[in-house]
Scaffold this motif. Structure first.
Motif, short mmCIF file in Angstrom:
data_model
loop_
_atom_site.label_atom_id
_atom_site.label_comp_id
_atom_site.label_asym_id
_atom_site.label_seq_id
_atom_site.Cartn_x
_atom_site.Cartn_y
_atom_site.Cartn_z
N LEU A 186 0.86 -1.18 0.00
CA LEU A 186 0.00 0.00 0.00
C LEU A 186 0.89 1.23 0.00
N ILE A 187 0.71 2.13 -0.96
CA ILE A 187 1.49 3.37 -0.99
C ILE A 187 0.65 4.49 -0.37
N VAL A 188 1.23 5.15 0.61
CA VAL A 188 0.56 6.25 1.31
C VAL A 188 1.14 7.56 0.78
N GLU A 189 0.37 8.21 -0.07
CA GLU A 189 0.81 9.45 -0.72
C GLU A 189 -0.34 10.44 -0.71
N LYS A 204 -4.60 4.93 -4.01
CA LYS A 204 -5.82 5.75 -4.02
C LYS A 204 -7.10 4.92 -4.10
N ASP A 205 -6.97 3.61 -4.40
CA ASP A 205 -8.16 2.77 -4.39
C ASP A 205 -8.62 2.45 -2.97
N MET A 206 -7.71 2.60 -1.99
CA MET A 206 -8.05 2.31 -0.60
C MET A 206 -7.94 3.53 0.31
N LEU A 207 -7.37 4.60 -0.21
CA LEU A 207 -7.20 5.84 0.54
C LEU A 207 -7.87 6.97 -0.22
N PRO A 208 -8.18 8.08 0.44
CA PRO A 208 -8.83 9.20 -0.26
C PRO A 208 -8.01 9.66 -1.46
N VAL A 209 -8.70 10.01 -2.52
CA VAL A 209 -8.02 10.45 -3.74
C VAL A 209 -7.29 11.77 -3.50
N ALA A 210 -7.86 12.64 -2.69
CA ALA A 210 -7.24 13.93 -2.40
C ALA A 210 -7.48 14.28 -0.94
N GLY A 211 -6.76 15.29 -0.46
CA GLY A 211 -6.93 15.73 0.92
C GLY A 211 -5.88 15.17 1.86
N GLU A 212 -5.77 15.80 3.02
CA GLU A 212 -4.77 15.40 4.02
C GLU A 212 -5.08 14.01 4.57
N TYR A 213 -4.04 13.23 4.74
CA TYR A 213 -4.20 11.90 5.32
C TYR A 213 -4.10 12.01 6.84
N THR A 214 -5.23 12.29 7.45
CA THR A 214 -5.30 12.37 8.90
C THR A 214 -5.25 10.96 9.49
N ALA A 215 -5.16 10.88 10.82
CA ALA A 215 -5.12 9.58 11.49
C ALA A 215 -6.38 8.77 11.18
N ALA A 216 -7.53 9.44 11.12
CA ALA A 216 -8.78 8.74 10.84
C ALA A 216 -8.78 8.14 9.43
N GLU A 217 -8.27 8.91 8.46
CA GLU A 217 -8.25 8.41 7.08
C GLU A 217 -7.26 7.26 6.92
N LEU A 218 -6.09 7.39 7.53
CA LEU A 218 -5.10 6.31 7.43
C LEU A 218 -5.58 5.06 8.17
N LEU A 219 -6.30 5.25 9.26
CA LEU A 219 -6.85 4.11 9.98
C LEU A 219 -7.81 3.33 9.09
N LYS A 220 -8.69 4.04 8.40
CA LYS A 220 -9.64 3.37 7.51
C LYS A 220 -8.92 2.69 6.35
N GLY A 221 -7.94 3.38 5.75
CA GLY A 221 -7.22 2.80 4.63
C GLY A 221 -6.39 1.59 5.01
N ALA A 222 -5.70 1.68 6.15
CA ALA A 222 -4.88 0.55 6.61
C ALA A 222 -5.75 -0.64 6.98
N ARG A 223 -6.90 -0.37 7.59
CA ARG A 223 -7.82 -1.46 7.93
C ARG A 223 -8.31 -2.16 6.66
N THR A 224 -8.70 -1.38 5.66
CA THR A 224 -9.18 -1.96 4.40
C THR A 224 -8.11 -2.83 3.76
N PHE A 225 -6.88 -2.34 3.75
CA PHE A 225 -5.77 -3.08 3.15
C PHE A 225 -5.49 -4.37 3.91
N CYS A 226 -5.42 -4.28 5.23
CA CYS A 226 -5.09 -5.46 6.04
C CYS A 226 -6.23 -6.48 6.03
N GLU A 227 -7.47 -6.02 5.99
CA GLU A 227 -8.60 -6.95 5.88
C GLU A 227 -8.58 -7.67 4.54
N ARG A 228 -8.25 -6.91 3.49
CA ARG A 228 -8.24 -7.48 2.13
C ARG A 228 -7.26 -8.65 2.03
#
Length: 727
Positions: free
Chosen positions: A319-322, A349-373
């Motif tokens: 997962l790339i966090v950019e 960007k398929d698991m994280l917001p396409v734009a905007g700051e990656y706050t802790a809440a957004e990264l938590l959701k993205g990391a959870r989606t990735f790890c569950e997948r």
């Protein structure tokens, strides 16, 4: 007057090798510059690196001891051009400014610098103002680094990493003959921590030596045919040299590289937030020990292909966090993996917001989606409240606890709070006067500018059509220079005026025979960036030349109609001056200079003095305003025309009147705008001025006693008359 003094903190800059340095990120950067043997530093203030300029200004004696030249540059372009000293000489230089607006202003100088390359280390410290705390357009510096082939560092936001990035940045610049950008996010600038200090170093090559032994290399000057060679050098020589340096120095970091068959690639600036998200998922601890492999890109550009392939080898997915768009890094990684025929799946960007700051809440959701997948986490059970809201009548029958209804979105329960002028701001009465003029002459096109006056575009004033950049208010109205029944109005502050507005706005208006009006808001310093001095400041600055009047500069470039209002709180005077400028038959550009000190900085300066005086027993008189509830009509025109945060409403004390009346809150600073607006707009005479006397004298007490007796006698008489009419 800067908004904060670092006089005490800068003493830490004298710490020697082995001592523990504790403090803020910005202060650590200054210490790292001293330890790197820098020869000169320049810059332009702007969030989030304003305090870096303030620290450098307060540390000038220490800089002088080390033979370091420091300048408060007139603009970001001026600062960037200062790095020309590193082109021919082995001088280490650093400049700093706010991004991306600062990078845009400095783009011409930076592009030329990157084309010819440098001999000495050249470091551009960029305050990356992206995300929720930003006040500018949402862009990143990454694109500029790629465009001009400059290397971009994005260190983990802790003091040791930041200090190391500064030092390695100079080495990388010299190893590849390329300027290096060091990106510091808002939180990195203000993070607190500690690191082991090193010794301060004098420059190996001094500015004096450069002056006495001038060097020139025609191949470094951006002129054909050398400019065509520069492009080849960037790709064939400088880039490979940078890659070798980054690999050998291990600037990028691997954590728990072989712990799992999935992994996360994260830019250094987002590392802390990413670790926090993994900690919440119980996949890491607070010390950074992680069960999910991490590849931390402290160098955001260039991407090191060998390290990417090494990290992805044997992994099912990464997962790339950019943050932000375009997704430059994700595209680069996809190309690297595809060309290497890697089977590793790439997500971003398929698991994280396409734009905007990656706050802790957004990264938590993205990391959870990735790890569950990929089976690293079990999917969360769907809450009962989401599956079905059980009516209370059914709870007893089925024998289960009632599931609460889903909480409403935060935006539904919290009102929007748009930015606005501070209490007592001297810019508010300017726009109150403009609204009064609007009543008579109708609305005008207003070209706004960067600065506090930009808040006028929001309620209650709703003034302002466009904004194009710092000091470009005048230029933004240049197309609207045509014979018509109205004149366009442009705004700029004193900081924007000296930054860019004098030439791009005022001189351009003279040259093109504009007939429009420019309003220059003169606060005596650059209020929006923290109160730093400018050419027109009244302060006596030991190291800067001040006291140069804006009116003289405006007349110097050819403006004939110029008027200076010394007190913006005079709403009626401001109204009349604006009306005259918009209706005069005199042709040519009109400039109205509106002067008054920033109230926020004034309060910062005066409140400690007042508290000290009161504590020492001295007599102190403060003024505040109030509203007579019996006189107030309840139409609230005063609030609509003033917009002061200290003006509010309260229930009407008269039982026969239902409309709430205006009231003045305790935050009032006694600027008097509310009363001035009421007078200029011919509103109800409900405002009164009161004096609050601390440590009163005997004469004060005597006068107050007499007043209270007279007022009491009058009130008793009025009460008797009312009682007589009651029967």
């Amino acid at each position: 007057m800067a908004e904060r003094s670092f006089v005490e903190e800068v003493k830490k800059l004298r710490l020697s090798g082995g001592e523990v340095f504790r403090g803020e990120g910005i202060l650590a950067v200054t210490k790292a510059l001293l330890e790197s043997g820098v020869s000169y530093v320049a810059g332009y203030q702007g969030a989030p690196i304003s305090h870096l300029m303030d620290v450098l200004a307060d540390a000038q004696d220490i800089l002088a001891e080390q033979g370091i030249r420091f300048e408060n540059s007139a603009s970001e372009a001026t600062a960037a051009a200062t790095l020309a000293a590193s082109v021919n000489y082995p001088l280490r230089g650093a400049v700093t400014f706010k991004a991306t607006v600062g990078t845009n202003v400095a783009s011409d100088a930076l592009a030329n610098l990157a084309s010819g390359g440098v001999t000495g280390g050249a470091l551009i410290i960029v305050g990356e103002d992206y995300g929720e705390g930003s006040s500018i357009m949402q862009e990143r510096s990454h694109a500029f680094a790629m465009k001009s082939q400059m290397w971009l560092l994005d260190p983990r936001p802790n003091l040791p990493s930041i200090v190391e990035a500064v030092k390695q940045g100079f080495d990388l610049s010299e190893a590849s003959n390329t300027p290096v950008m060091l990106q510091l996010r808002i939180r990195a600038c203000h993070v607190h921590g500690h690191f082991i200090a090193g010794d301060n170093r004098r420059p190996k090559f001094s500015i004096k030596e450069a002056l006495e032994n001038p060097q020139r290399d025609v191949s470094r000057i951006v002129l054909p045919p050398a400019s065509f060679v520069h492009e080849q050098e960037k790709v064939k020589e400088r880039w490979p040299a940078a890659v070798r340096f980054i690999e050998e120095r291990q600037l990028n970091e691997f954590f728990s590289e072989d712990a799992d068959d999935i992994g996360i690639i994260v830019q250094g600036g987002s590392y802390n937030t990413m670790i926090r998200a993994l900690e919440r998922l119980e996949l890491a601890d607070v010390y950074g020990n992680t069960e999910v492999p991490l590849y931390v890109m402290n160098v955001a550009y260039p991407v090191i292909e060998s390290e990417v392939l090494r990290f992805c080898e044997g992994k099912r997915a990464v997962l790339i966090v950019e943050e932000g768009q375009p997704n430059f890094v994700e595209q680069n990684l996809a190309t690297i993996l595809r060309q290497a025929d890697s089977t590793t799946a790439l997500h971003g960007k398929d698991m994280l917001p396409v734009a905007g700051e990656y706050t802790a809440a957004e990264l938590l959701k993205g990391a959870r989606t990735f790890c569950e997948r990929y089976g690293r986490l079990q999917p969360l059970p769907v809450p009962a409240a989401v599956r079905k809201v059980i009516p209370l009548t059914e709870v007893a029958e089925i024998g289960v606890d009632a599931a609460p209804e889903p909480a409403r979105p935060l935006g539904d329960s919290v009102h929007a709070r748009p930015p606005g002028f501070c209490t007592g701001c001297p810019e508010r009465p300017i726009f109150s006067a403009m609204k009064l003029v609007e009543r008579e002459l109708g609305p005008h096109h207003v070209s706004a500018d960067i600065g506090c006056h930009l808040f006028s575009i929001l309620p209650p004033f709703n003034i302002g059509n466009t904004t194009m950049g710092y000091g470009l208010g005048g230029a933004g109205a240049s197309a609207l220079n045509a014979p018509a029944g109205k004149r366009a109005i442009s705004m700029m502050g004193d900081g924007g005026f000296w930054h860019n507005g004098l030439t791009s706005g005022v001189a351009n208006a003279v040259f093109n025979r504009s007939d429009n009006l420019t309003i220059v808001v003169d606060n005596n310093y650059t209020s929006a960036t923290g109160g730093q001095d400018v050419l027109s400041s009244n302060a006596l600055n030991a190291t800067r030349s001040t006291g140069h009047e804006i009116e003289r500069a405006v007349r110097g470039v050819g403006v004939k109609w110029v008027k200076t209002m010394r007190r913006t709180y005079d709403v009626a005077g401001m109204r009349d001056a604006l009306k005259e400028a918009l209706t005069t038959q005199e042709k040519g550009p009109k400039v109205l200079i509106a002067q008054s000190e920033c109230m926020l900085n004034k309060q910062r300066r005066e409140k400690p003095l007042v508290r000290k005086a009161i504590a020492s027993g001295k007599r102190v008189v403060r003024e505040k305003f109030g509203v007579d509830s019996d006189t107030c009509t309840g139409d609230h025109s005063c609030i609509r025309l003033s917009g002061c945060p200290s003006l509010s409403i309260k229930p009407n004390p008269d039982p026969l009147r239902t409309d709430p009346v205006a009231t003045v809150l305790d935050s009032c600073v006694g600027c008097g705008v509310c009363g001035e607006v009421s007078h200029a707009a011919v509103l109800c005479p409900s405002f009164y001025k009161a004096q609050i006397v601390s440590n009163p004298s005997r004469w004060d007490l005597l006068r107050e006693g007499i007043r209270m007796r007279v007022i009491g006698w009058l009130q008793r008489g009025e009460a008797k008359r009312r009682a007589a009419y009651a029967f």
